[in-house]
Design a protein around this motif. Structure first.
Motif, mmCIF file in Angstrom:
data_model
loop_
_atom_site.group_PDB
_atom_site.id
_atom_site.type_symbol
_atom_site.label_atom_id
_atom_site.label_comp_id
_atom_site.label_asym_id
_atom_site.label_seq_id
_atom_site.Cartn_x
_atom_site.Cartn_y
_atom_site.Cartn_z
ATOM 1 N N UNK A 1 -33.533 66.824 -58.023
ATOM 2 C CA UNK A 1 -32.555 67.935 -58.394
ATOM 3 C C UNK A 1 -31.160 67.338 -57.944
ATOM 4 N N UNK A 2 -29.901 67.503 -58.635
ATOM 5 C CA UNK A 2 -28.742 67.267 -58.143
ATOM 6 C C UNK A 2 -27.839 68.439 -58.191
ATOM 7 N N UNK A 3 -26.591 68.107 -57.938
ATOM 8 C CA UNK A 3 -25.443 69.238 -57.898
ATOM 9 C C UNK A 3 -25.352 70.114 -59.047
ATOM 10 N N UNK A 4 -25.540 69.399 -60.304
ATOM 11 C CA UNK A 4 -25.336 70.161 -61.611
ATOM 12 C C UNK A 4 -26.603 71.179 -61.924
ATOM 13 N N UNK A 5 -27.722 70.682 -61.294
ATOM 14 C CA UNK A 5 -28.926 71.547 -61.339
ATOM 15 C C UNK A 5 -28.701 72.864 -60.465
ATOM 16 N N UNK A 6 -28.070 72.645 -59.278
ATOM 17 C CA UNK A 6 -27.869 73.717 -58.425
ATOM 18 C C UNK A 6 -26.963 74.801 -58.810
ATOM 19 N N UNK A 7 -25.684 74.188 -59.652
ATOM 20 C CA UNK A 7 -24.554 74.974 -60.416
ATOM 21 C C UNK A 7 -25.436 75.674 -61.225
ATOM 22 N N UNK A 8 -26.459 74.999 -62.164
ATOM 23 C CA UNK A 8 -27.340 75.792 -63.344
ATOM 24 C C UNK A 8 -27.820 76.900 -62.666
ATOM 25 N N UNK A 9 -28.524 76.780 -61.557
ATOM 26 C CA UNK A 9 -29.412 77.742 -60.926
ATOM 27 C C UNK A 9 -28.471 78.951 -60.352
ATOM 28 N N UNK A 29 -19.539 70.360 -51.990
ATOM 29 C CA UNK A 29 -19.488 69.844 -50.575
ATOM 30 C C UNK A 29 -21.064 69.620 -49.702
ATOM 31 N N UNK A 30 -21.997 70.159 -50.680
ATOM 32 C CA UNK A 30 -23.317 69.849 -50.349
ATOM 33 C C UNK A 30 -23.706 68.214 -50.269
ATOM 34 N N UNK A 31 -24.579 67.956 -49.346
ATOM 35 C CA UNK A 31 -24.990 66.627 -49.229
ATOM 36 C C UNK A 31 -26.253 66.693 -50.156
ATOM 37 N N UNK A 32 -26.947 65.276 -50.035
ATOM 38 C CA UNK A 32 -28.182 65.083 -50.642
ATOM 39 C C UNK A 32 -29.231 66.022 -49.988
ATOM 40 N N UNK A 33 -29.211 65.685 -48.542
ATOM 41 C CA UNK A 33 -30.379 66.574 -47.863
ATOM 42 C C UNK A 33 -30.481 68.042 -48.086
ATOM 43 N N UNK A 34 -29.120 68.598 -48.197
ATOM 44 C CA UNK A 34 -29.074 70.195 -48.208
ATOM 45 C C UNK A 34 -29.340 70.396 -49.517
ATOM 46 N N UNK A 35 -29.094 69.630 -50.703
ATOM 47 C CA UNK A 35 -29.470 69.913 -52.125
ATOM 48 C C UNK A 35 -30.914 69.962 -52.157
ATOM 49 N N UNK A 36 -31.520 68.894 -51.564
ATOM 50 C CA UNK A 36 -33.206 68.829 -51.614
ATOM 51 C C UNK A 36 -33.828 70.176 -50.823
ATOM 52 N N UNK A 37 -33.052 70.381 -49.738
ATOM 53 C CA UNK A 37 -33.651 71.671 -49.022
ATOM 54 C C UNK A 37 -33.608 72.954 -49.919
ATOM 55 N N UNK A 41 -36.690 75.474 -51.450
ATOM 56 C CA UNK A 41 -36.645 76.735 -51.163
ATOM 57 C C UNK A 41 -36.824 77.508 -52.414
ATOM 58 N N UNK A 42 -36.270 76.858 -53.651
ATOM 59 C CA UNK A 42 -36.572 77.703 -54.839
ATOM 60 C C UNK A 42 -37.785 77.313 -55.136
ATOM 61 N N UNK A 43 -38.603 76.228 -55.285
ATOM 62 C CA UNK A 43 -39.987 76.164 -55.415
ATOM 63 C C UNK A 43 -40.819 76.972 -54.877
ATOM 64 N N UNK A 44 -40.576 77.143 -53.689
ATOM 65 C CA UNK A 44 -41.371 78.079 -52.575
ATOM 66 C C UNK A 44 -41.165 79.488 -52.875
ATOM 67 N N UNK A 45 -40.331 79.774 -53.808
ATOM 68 C CA UNK A 45 -40.074 81.289 -54.043
ATOM 69 C C UNK A 45 -39.711 82.158 -52.922
ATOM 70 N N UNK A 46 -38.970 81.539 -51.712
ATOM 71 C CA UNK A 46 -38.285 82.172 -50.665
ATOM 72 C C UNK A 46 -37.026 82.928 -51.054
#
Length: 720
Positions: A1-9, A29-37, A41-46
Motif C-alpha cells: 500500500x502507498x500514499x495513492x492507495x490511502x488517498x483512494x481510501x 507527510x505520512x511515513x512508510x510505517x504510518x501508511x503500513x499501520x 487498521x483497514x484490513x482489521x476493520x477497526x
C-alpha cells in the motif's frame, strides 16, 4: 500500500472525488510505517478513521512544536548575531581607540626623535668647532717646534765647525798633545799601544770564556750524571711502590703474606683495647683461643674439601653438578611461585603503603634483603635502602691465587666487592658484562667469566650457591633478554681456565649507581599507571631510523675521558679501522658514527676528522673496506676488521643519508683491483683545509626530542 492507495481510501470513505488541500498535505507527510499501520487498521476493520484522526492531531502538534522551536532558534540566532554585531562594533571602537593612541604615540616619538636629531646636530657642530680649534692649536705648536729645531741645528753646526776631524776641540787637542809629549810618545805609538792593549784584553776575555765554558760543560756533565742517578733511583722506587701497591690492592692483595705484620698490629691494638676496656689477660687469651679454633676449623674444612675433590670420580662430580643444577632450578621455581601473590586481578602490582616495606622485586621475582647496620655504615656508597638481593662475607681469589675475605653485595645491577674493615669498594662488576658462569661441582666456587675486564672467583657456603646462581642468572636474563650460560665443572678446571690479572687502565673502585627501594617503588607505580615515560628508558635503538644505539667499550672509555664522547654519546657505530692516507700509507684510527656525522679519532681519543654524512656523494663498499667520496673536502678510504663490521657501517651510513636527504645513498662496489689502486680517490687535503666538527648529541637529547615530538618507541626499541 502507498500514499495513492490511502488517498483512494479517503475518497471512498468520504464519498468525494477530490480531497481537500489539508488532507492532501496530511497524507503526503505520512511515513512508510504510518501508511503500513493505516493499511493494517483497514484490513482489521477497526475504527481506523479515529486512529487516523489521532495520528493527524499528533502530526499537527509536532509541526506546531517544530515551528515554535524553529522560531526560538531564529530568535536565538538573531540574538547571537546582534551580540556578535555589538561585539564587533565594540572591537572596532577599541581598535579605533588603540589606533588613535598608537598614532599619538607615533607623533610623540616623531617629535622626540626630531628633538634628539636637533640636539645631535648641535652637539656635532660644537665638536667640529672644538676640533678645528684643536687642529689650529696643534699647527701653531708644530710651527714653534720646527722653529726651535732649526735654531738648535744652526747652533750645532756652528759648534761642529770649532772641532777637528777627530771630534776634538782646540783645547782638548792641546791637552792630549801635552800628555803624549810628557810620555814621550807620538800619535802613532799611542795608537799601536792602544791596539795592543785591546788585543790583550780580547785574549784575556777569550781565555776567561773558554774556562767558563769548560767549567759549565763539566758542571752540566755532573748534573746529567746526578739526574740520571736520581731518575734511576726514582724508577727503582716507583717500581717498588708499584709492586707494593699491586700487592696491597684489593684485587691483588695477599693478606696471608702480610699475616705477620697484621698479627703484630692486631696484638698492639688488642693491648690498647685491653687498657681502654679493662680486659684482663684471661679474656684476651680466651678470644685468641676462639680465633685460633676458627682458623683451625676452616683449614680442616678446606683440607677435607680438597681431599674429597681429589678422591671423587668423574661420575661423582657429574652427579654432584647435576644435583646442584636441580637445586638451582628448584630455587627458581620457588621464587616464581611468589609472582601470583604480587599482582591483583587487574594485573597491577600489589604495593605496600611505604617503599621501605618492599620485600621483593616483582619484575625479577627476587627477594630483597637489608644490609646489616655495620655493613651499611662502612659501605656508604650503597646509600639508603638499596636494592640488595644477596650479601655476606665470602672469600675472593686474588691474582696470586690466595683467598682474601671480602664483603660481597649483589644488587639488581652489579656485584660489589668491598673491604671488610673499612667498606672500600674494590670492584663493581656489572652482571651484564659476565659472559659465562662456572660453578664447581661441590657448590662452593663461583667463577664469573668477564672477558672485557678480568674474572671474579668467589668461595661461598654451599647452601648459598643455589640462591646466588639463581639471582645472577635471573638478573642477566631480565637485562639482556637471554640466558646466561652456566657450567658445572671440577674446581681444578675452573682455576686453570680463569684469568685474574687486571688489565691496564682498570679502575677497581668505580662504583656504579645503586638503585634504591624508593626508585623501585616509583617505577612500579608508573608501570601500574601505564606511564609512557617508561618507554623512553634504556633505549637501544632510534625509533626514527631503526638504527641500534651502541656504546664505547668499557675498556676503551679512558681514551675518551675528555672531548665530545665523554658523556653517554648518541652512537650508531664504533670500531677500530685502518685509514689509508694519500701516500697509500696506513694509520690506525677509531671510527665513530653519530646520527649525523662520521668521526675519526686517534687511538688516544683525540679528534682527527669529521665528515657530515649527507655531504657524502657516494660510497664504494668492498669485502672489508669502504671509500667515501666527499667533493667538498677530500675522500676517505678505510679498512675494517671484518666483513660484518663493513656491512654494519654501510647500513648505518645509508640509513642516516636516507633519513636526512629522503633519497637513497649512491653505492658502488669496491673491487679488489680498485681497492689496490686507491690513488683513484682524491685523498689529498686541499690547501688551507681545516677540520670542522659538528656537535655530538647525547642519548638524553634523543629521548627529550622523542618525548617532545610525541614519537613513541616500540617495545623492541628499549630494554629494561
Amino acid at each position: 500500500m502507498d500514499r495513492e492507495a490511502v488517498k483512494q481510501l479517503y475518497r471512498q470513505k468520504k464519498g468525494v472525488t477530490e480531497l481537500s488541500a489539508e488532507d492532501e498535505e496530511f497524507i503526503n507527510s505520512l511515513g512508510v510505517r504510518e501508511i503500513v499501520r493505516i493499511w493494517e487498521m483497514v484490513q482489521s476493520e477497526t475504527d481506523w478513521e479515529a486512529e487516523v484522526y489521532q495520528l493527524r492531531q499528533k502530526k499537527q502538534d509536532k509541526q506546531k512544536k517544530e515551528a515554535e522551536a524553529k522560531q526560538k532558534d531564529e530568535a536565538a540566532k538573531a540574538a547571537v548575531e546582534a551580540a556578535e554585531e555589538t561585539a564587533r562594533k565594540q572591537k572596532e571602537a577599541a581598535a579605533a581607540r588603540e589606533k588613535a593612541i598608537a598614532e599619538e604615540k607615533a607623533e610623540e616619538e616623531r617629535k622626540k626623535k626630531a628633538a634628539e636629531e636637533a640636539e645631535r646636530k648641535k652637539k656635532e657642530e660644537e665638536e667640529a668647532r672644538l676640533q678645528r680649534e684643536a687642529e689650529e692649536e696643534a699647527e701653531r705648536e708644530l710651527e714653534e717646534e720646527m722653529r726651535k729645531e732649526e735654531e738648535a741645528k744652526k747652533k750645532a753646526e756652528a759648534e761642529a765647525a770649532e772641532v777637528d776631524e777627530d771630534g776634538l776641540t782646540k783645547e782638548e787637542r792641546e791637552q792630549m798633545e801635552a800628555e803624549l809629549a810628557a810620555e814621550g810618545l807620538d800619535d802613532e805609538d799611542a795608537a799601536l799601544q792602544a791596539e795592543a792593549e785591546r788585543e790583550a784584553e780580547l785574549a784575556l776575555e777569550k781565555e776567561i770564556e773558554e774556562e767558563m765554558a769548560k767549567a759549565a760543560e763539566e758542571e752540566e756533565k755532573r748534573w746529567a750524571a746526578a739526574e740520571a742517578e736520581r731518575e734511576a733511583e726514582e724508577a727503582a722506587l716507583a717500581a717498588k711502590m708499584a709492586d707494593a701497591e699491586e700487592e696491597a690492592d684489593d684485587d691483588d692483595l695477599n693478606e696471608e703474606d702480610l699475616a705477620a705484620l697484621e698479627a703484630e698490629l692486631e696484638a698492639e691494638e688488642g693491648f690498647l683495647d685491653q687498657l681502654d676496656e679493662g680486659l684482663d689477660d684471661e679474656e684476651a687469651a680466651k678470644a685468641a683461643a676462639e680465633e685460633e679454633e676458627r682458623l683451625r676449623k676452616e683449614k680442616e674444612e678446606a683440607e677435607a674439601a680438597a681431599k674429597a675433590a681429589a678422591e671423587a670420580t668423574p661420575q661423582d662430580e657429574a652427579a654432584a653438578g647435576a644435583a646442584l643444577a636441580e637445586a638451582v632450578k628448584a630455587k627458581h621455581e620457588e621464587q616464581h611461585d611468589k609472582l601470583s601473590k604480587l599482582r591483583g586481578p587487574d594485573g597491577k602490582f600489589l604495593l605496600p603503603d611505604n617503599f621501605m616495606d618492599l620485600t621483593i622485586d616483582p619484575r625479577t621475582e627476587l627477594d630483597l634483603v637489608d644490609l646489616p647496620p655495620d655493613v651499611s655504615e662502612k659501605c656508604s656508597f650503597m646509600g639508603s635502602y638499596p636494592l640488595v638481593h644477596l650479601q655476606g662475607d665470602f672469600d675472593k681469589l686474588n691474582h696470586l691465587r690466595k683467598w682474601d675475605k671480602r664483603h660481597v653485595i649483589i644488587t639488581n645491577y652489579c656485584i660489589f666487592v668491598a673491604h671488610i674493615k673499612d667498606g672500600f669498594c674494590a670492584r663493581c662488576l656489572e652482571i651484564t658484562e659476565i659472559s659465562k658462569l662456572q660453578v664447581s661441582n661441590d657448590g662452593q666456587i663461583l667463577h664469573f667469566v668477564v672477558p672485557k675486564e678480568f674474572d671474579l672467583i668467589l668461595r661461598i657456603p654451599k647452601e648459598k650457591t643455589p640462591e646466588a646462581v639463581n639471582i645472577v642468572t635471573t638478573i642477566y636474563k631480565y637485562k639482556k633478554k637471554k640466558e646466561l650460560p652456566v657450567e658445572y665443572l671440577n674446581e681444578k678446571k675452573i682455576h686453570d681456565s680463569s684469568n685474574l690479572k687486571k688489565p691496564k687502565h682498570f679502575v677497581g673502585g668505580e662504583a656504579k649507581h645503586v638503585h634504591t627501594k624508593e626508585e623501585l617503588y616509583k617505577r612500579l607505580q608508573a608501570m601500574n599507571n601505564q606511564d609512557d615515560a617508561l618507554l623512553y628508558l634504556n633505549l637501544r635503538k632510534d625509533p626514527r631510523t631503526g638504527l641500534g644505539l651502541v656504546e664505547i667499550p668499557k675498556e676503551l672509555r679512558h681514551n675518551f675521558q675528555s672531548g665530545p664522547f665523554k658523556t653517554d654519546p648518541l652512537l650508531h657505530f664504533f670500531g677500530q679501522v685502518v685509514k689509508i692516507n694519500h701516500k697509500l700509507g696506513s694509520d690506525k684510527r677509531f671510527c665513530l658514527c653519530t646520527n649525523a656525522a662520521l668521526y675519526l679519532t686517534y687511538l688516544s681519543g683525540k679528534l682527527h676528522r669529521c665528515i657530515i654524512v649527507h655531504k657524502v656523494t657516494e660510497i664504494s663498499v668492498g669485502a672489508s673496506s669502504i671509500a667515501l667520496k666527499v667533493p667538498e673536502e677530500f675522500d676517505l678510504y678505510i679498512k675494517l676488521p671484518n666483513a660484518a663490521k663493513t656491512r654494519e657501517l654501510e647500513t648505518v651510513l645509508k640509513t642516516i643519508f636516507k633519513f636526512k636527504m629522503q633519497r637513497e645513498m649512491p653505492v658502488s662496489k669496491l673491487t679488489p683491483e680498485a681497492a689496490a689502486n686507491a690513488n683513484q680517490l682524491s685523498m689529498q687535503k686541499p690547501d688551507k683545509w681545516k677540520a670542522k666538527f659538528v656537535p655530538v648529541l647525547q642519548r638524553k637529547d634523543l629521548v627529550d626530542y622523542l618525548r617532545k615530538s610525541g614519537i613513541r618507541p616500540d617495545v623492541e626499541d628499549f630494554t629494561n
